[in-house]
Design a protein around this motif. Structure first.
Motif, PDB file in Angstrom:
ATOM      1  N   ALA A  81      80.231  50.258  26.501  1.00 13.60           N
ATOM      2  CA  ALA A  81      79.237  50.875  27.395  1.00 13.60           C
ATOM      3  C   ALA A  81      78.322  49.822  28.015  1.00 13.60           C
ATOM      4  CB  ALA A  81      78.420  51.903  26.623  1.00 13.60           C
ATOM      5  N   TYR A  91      75.466  53.999  27.480  1.00 12.00           N
ATOM      6  CA  TYR A  91      76.186  54.919  28.372  1.00 12.00           C
ATOM      7  C   TYR A  91      76.859  54.184  29.524  1.00 12.00           C
ATOM      8  CZ  TYR A  91      72.243  54.591  31.668  1.00 12.00           C
ATOM      9  OH  TYR A  91      71.299  54.137  32.547  1.00 12.00           O
ATOM     10  N   TYR A  92      77.817  54.899  30.142  1.00  9.49           N
ATOM     11  CA  TYR A  92      78.446  54.433  31.385  1.00  9.49           C
ATOM     12  C   TYR A  92      77.705  55.016  32.574  1.00  9.49           C
ATOM     13  CZ  TYR A  92      82.556  51.987  29.622  1.00  9.49           C
ATOM     14  OH  TYR A  92      83.395  51.061  29.041  1.00  9.49           O
ATOM     15  N   THR A  94      75.689  58.936  34.319  1.00  8.69           N
ATOM     16  CA  THR A  94      75.170  60.295  34.127  1.00  8.69           C
ATOM     17  C   THR A  94      75.611  61.157  35.312  1.00  8.69           C
ATOM     18  OG1 THR A  94      73.092  59.455  35.047  1.00  8.69           O
ATOM     19  CG2 THR A  94      73.162  59.766  32.687  1.00  8.69           C
ATOM     20  N   GLU A 295      74.022  60.588  20.980  1.00  9.28           N
ATOM     21  CA  GLU A 295      74.251  59.224  21.466  1.00  9.28           C
ATOM     22  C   GLU A 295      75.530  58.566  20.966  1.00  9.28           C
ATOM     23  OE1 GLU A 295      70.755  56.742  20.885  1.00  9.28           O
ATOM     24  OE2 GLU A 295      69.462  58.480  21.207  1.00  9.28           O
ATOM     25  N   SER A 300      78.582  63.198  26.285  1.00  9.19           N
ATOM     26  CA  SER A 300      77.561  64.156  25.837  1.00  9.19           C
ATOM     27  C   SER A 300      77.379  65.208  26.920  1.00  9.19           C
ATOM     28  CB  SER A 300      76.221  63.456  25.591  1.00  9.19           C
ATOM     29  OG  SER A 300      76.393  62.372  24.715  1.00  9.19           O
ATOM     30  N   VAL A 320      76.728  62.819  30.068  1.00 14.40           N
ATOM     31  CA  VAL A 320      76.572  61.372  29.885  1.00 14.40           C
ATOM     32  C   VAL A 320      77.905  60.833  29.394  1.00 14.40           C
ATOM     33  CG1 VAL A 320      75.245  59.512  28.805  1.00 14.40           C
ATOM     34  CG2 VAL A 320      74.230  61.772  29.005  1.00 14.40           C
ATOM     35  N   THR A 321      78.487  59.871  30.099  1.00 14.27           N
ATOM     36  CA  THR A 321      79.723  59.253  29.595  1.00 14.27           C
ATOM     37  C   THR A 321      79.340  57.967  28.867  1.00 14.27           C
ATOM     38  OG1 THR A 321      80.032  58.154  31.729  1.00 14.27           O
ATOM     39  CG2 THR A 321      81.214  60.215  31.391  1.00 14.27           C
ATOM     40  N   ARG A 322      80.000  57.742  27.713  1.00 15.56           N
ATOM     41  CA  ARG A 322      79.615  56.598  26.883  1.00 15.56           C
ATOM     42  C   ARG A 322      80.810  55.705  26.535  1.00 15.56           C
ATOM     43  NH1 ARG A 322      74.466  57.969  25.135  1.00 15.56           N
ATOM     44  NH2 ARG A 322      73.989  60.191  25.099  1.00 15.56           N
ATOM     45  N   ASP A 327      84.590  58.283  30.887  1.00 16.79           N
ATOM     46  CA  ASP A 327      84.202  58.117  32.296  1.00 16.79           C
ATOM     47  C   ASP A 327      85.421  58.328  33.208  1.00 16.79           C
ATOM     48  OD1 ASP A 327      81.693  57.572  33.680  1.00 16.79           O
ATOM     49  OD2 ASP A 327      82.845  55.956  34.630  1.00 16.79           O
TER      50      ASP A 327
END
Ligand SMILES: Cc1cc2nc3c(=O)[nH]c(=O)nc-3n(C[C@H](O)[C@H](O)[C@H](O)COP(=O)(O)OP(=O)(O)OC[C@H]3O[C@@H](n4cnc5c(N)ncnc54)[C@H](O)[C@@H]3O)c2cc1C
Length: 450
Positions: A81, A91-92, A94, A295, A300, A320-322, A327
């Motif tokens: 990330a 994260y990547y 939002t 997280e 998420s 949210v991509t992590r 992603d």
């Protein structure tokens, strides 16, 4: 540290069941406690419990340094990330939006159901552990593995009802192939701890879908809501917590269940009052969790409590991509037009969960100080240094009292009318105190802008 003395007896167990899987002596099983939560109990009081069981507990008061908080765990598991923000972790990107296929049959925008389906269709995993209705006499909902995209619909919708992953933790070493799990923050943390301490199964867990969570409710929540629909004595089945009103706003949803004859009964949540900001029927451990956005998951997903999306009763997700794979799933869904999703600024994402940040980050240090008075040791936290005003301290005191009293009172009475009467004074006071706090906050913000 002892699992029973330091976690369960201190009312810090969230019911994930990781300790049951970790206890190689096989002496733990999950049972309902008197307050409608699932907790581990010893099968035999004369037998020991594995000392390492506490290591996988998300509320272990003394974790080892390499897994001290969500930050250290994220460094172990979310290595790719590129971004970090202290409020939401690594994260990547939002996003905001919905799945065209699953939106209307889901609680928010149907992204959870979409991701579950994609993971199975693309063969990224062989099974996904989801929360599904069960025929068991003991529970209404249970974690169950599904193996086919055709089964996804049976798992859609949010269940504000206690569930446990104890079977998943027990079965994991014998499962063939890769698995994914859908879970709230503390459950996802338990899975990461379990992976860390059991490296032989680490790669079996290929993907975690994180559900952004404002607090886990006791089974009393469903009992109370069913009583509010007119079904007494817990004679209800099929509790459904998020029945959408397509002609209204996203927050204007209903609770629905069936009586024993199969007739539906429902009630608008707006008629029941604030069930979230008050802390009613909430697990005590949730007041000591500072992971607002799950997280440690690959992705998420939450509700877009944000204008203009909140006005649309069909429901919308914040995302949210992590991990890179998460992603890519979102980007390919956008490209294939299966997802109506666009990027969301970080500021807008943060504001969608503002209430939760205020309670779980800003006021955490105050609650920890109070908990220490009761000889509770809270695990290390990232957000325990923030100071809050006197008016917000009063709000916290009242919320803590209401949370505890709601559980004590419902255990005793099981009557919605009696419960409402007994709780009304504290709830009215909380409303007043919250209003004062909001006025003071608005006034301070105005002064700061001058
Ligand atoms: C206890 C709880 C509290 C929540 N609090 C907030 C909040 O404060 N703010 C916010 O933005 N969002 C919150 N949510 C998340 C929100 O309600 C939606 O679940 C989320 O937006 C995903 O919606 P969806 O339409 O994509 O899911 P759907 O497509 O409807 O799929 C739902 C998925 O959630 C899983 N699931 C259902 N119940 C549970 C459960 N009890 N535990 C774990 N997984 C479950 C199902 O297996 C399914 O995969 C909460 C959810 C839960 C369960």
């Amino acid at each position: 540290m002892d699992l029973f003395k330091n976690v369960i007896e201190k009312d810090l167990c969230i019911g994930c069941g990781a300790c049951v899987g970790q206890d190689r002596l096989g002496n733990l099983k999950m049972e309902w406690n008197d307050f409608g939560f699932l907790v581990p109990k010893r099968e035999s009081l004369s037998k020991r419990v594995d000392n390492s069981a506490i290591k996988v507990c998300p509320f272990n008061p003394s974790p080892e340094n390499e897994v001290r908080t969500e930050n250290e765990l994220a460094d172990l598991f979310l290595t790719g990330a590129p971004n970090f923000h202290p409020k939401i972790g690594k994260y990547y990107d939002t996003y905001v939006g919905y799945s065209n296929e699953f939106r209307l049959t889901s609680s928010s925008g149907g992204l959870a159901s979409y991701i579950v389906k994609e993971l199975l269709m693309k063969g990224i995993v062989d099974a996904v552990y989801v929360v599904k209705e069960t025929i068991s006499e003991k529970y209404h909902y249970e974690y169950t593995p599904i193996f086919s995209p055709n089964e996804v619909l049976s798992s859609s919708e949010t269940k504000y009802y206690p569930v446990t992953l104890s079977n998943f933790f027990k079965e994991l070493s014998t499962i063939n192939g890769k698995v994914a799990v859908v879970g709230v923050a503390c459950f996802v943390k338990a899975i990461r701890l379990f992976q860390h301490y059991n490296p032989e199964i680490k790669d079996k867990v290929a993907f975690l879908i994180g559900i952004i969570c404002g607090g886990v409710k006791s089974s009393f929540f469903a009992e109370y809501l069913s009583a509010k629909t007119g079904i007494e004595n817990n004679n209800y089945t099929n509790p459904q917590f998020r029945i959408k009103d397509l002609s209204s706003t996203a927050s204007d949803y209903s609770y629905r269940c069936k009586d024993l004859k199969g007739t539906h009964h429902s009630i608008k949540m707006s008629a029941v009052g604030d069930m979230w900001g008050t802390g009613i029927f909430k697990n005590n451990a949730c007041d000591f969790c500072d992971d607002v956005t799950t997280e440690l998951a690959d992705i998420s997903l939450g509700d877009a409590w944000l204008k203009p999306y909140v006005k649309d009763g069909r429901g919308t997700n914040v995302i949210v991509t992590r991990s890179q794979i998460a992603d890519e799933l979102i980007k390919s869904g956008i490209a294939s037009k299966e997802l109506s999703v666009e990027q969301l600024t970080l500021a807008a994402f943060l504001s969608s969960q503002q209430g939760s940040f205020n309670h779980r980050h800003n006021a955490l240090g105050y609650r920890i100080k109070k908990a220490e008075n009761y000889d509770r040791t809270i695990p290390p936290k990232r957000h325990d240094k923030e100071k809050i005003s006197f008016d917000f301290k009063y709000v916290q005191d009242k919320r803590m009292k209401i949370r505890m009293n709601s559980l004590l009172l419902w255990k005793k009475t099981k009557s919605a009318e009696f419960f409402d009467n007994e709780m009304s004074k504290d709830l009215t006071n909380l409303k007043r105190l919250t209003k004062i706090y909001h006025h003071c906050r608005a006034f301070k913000n105005k002064l700061l802008k001058l």
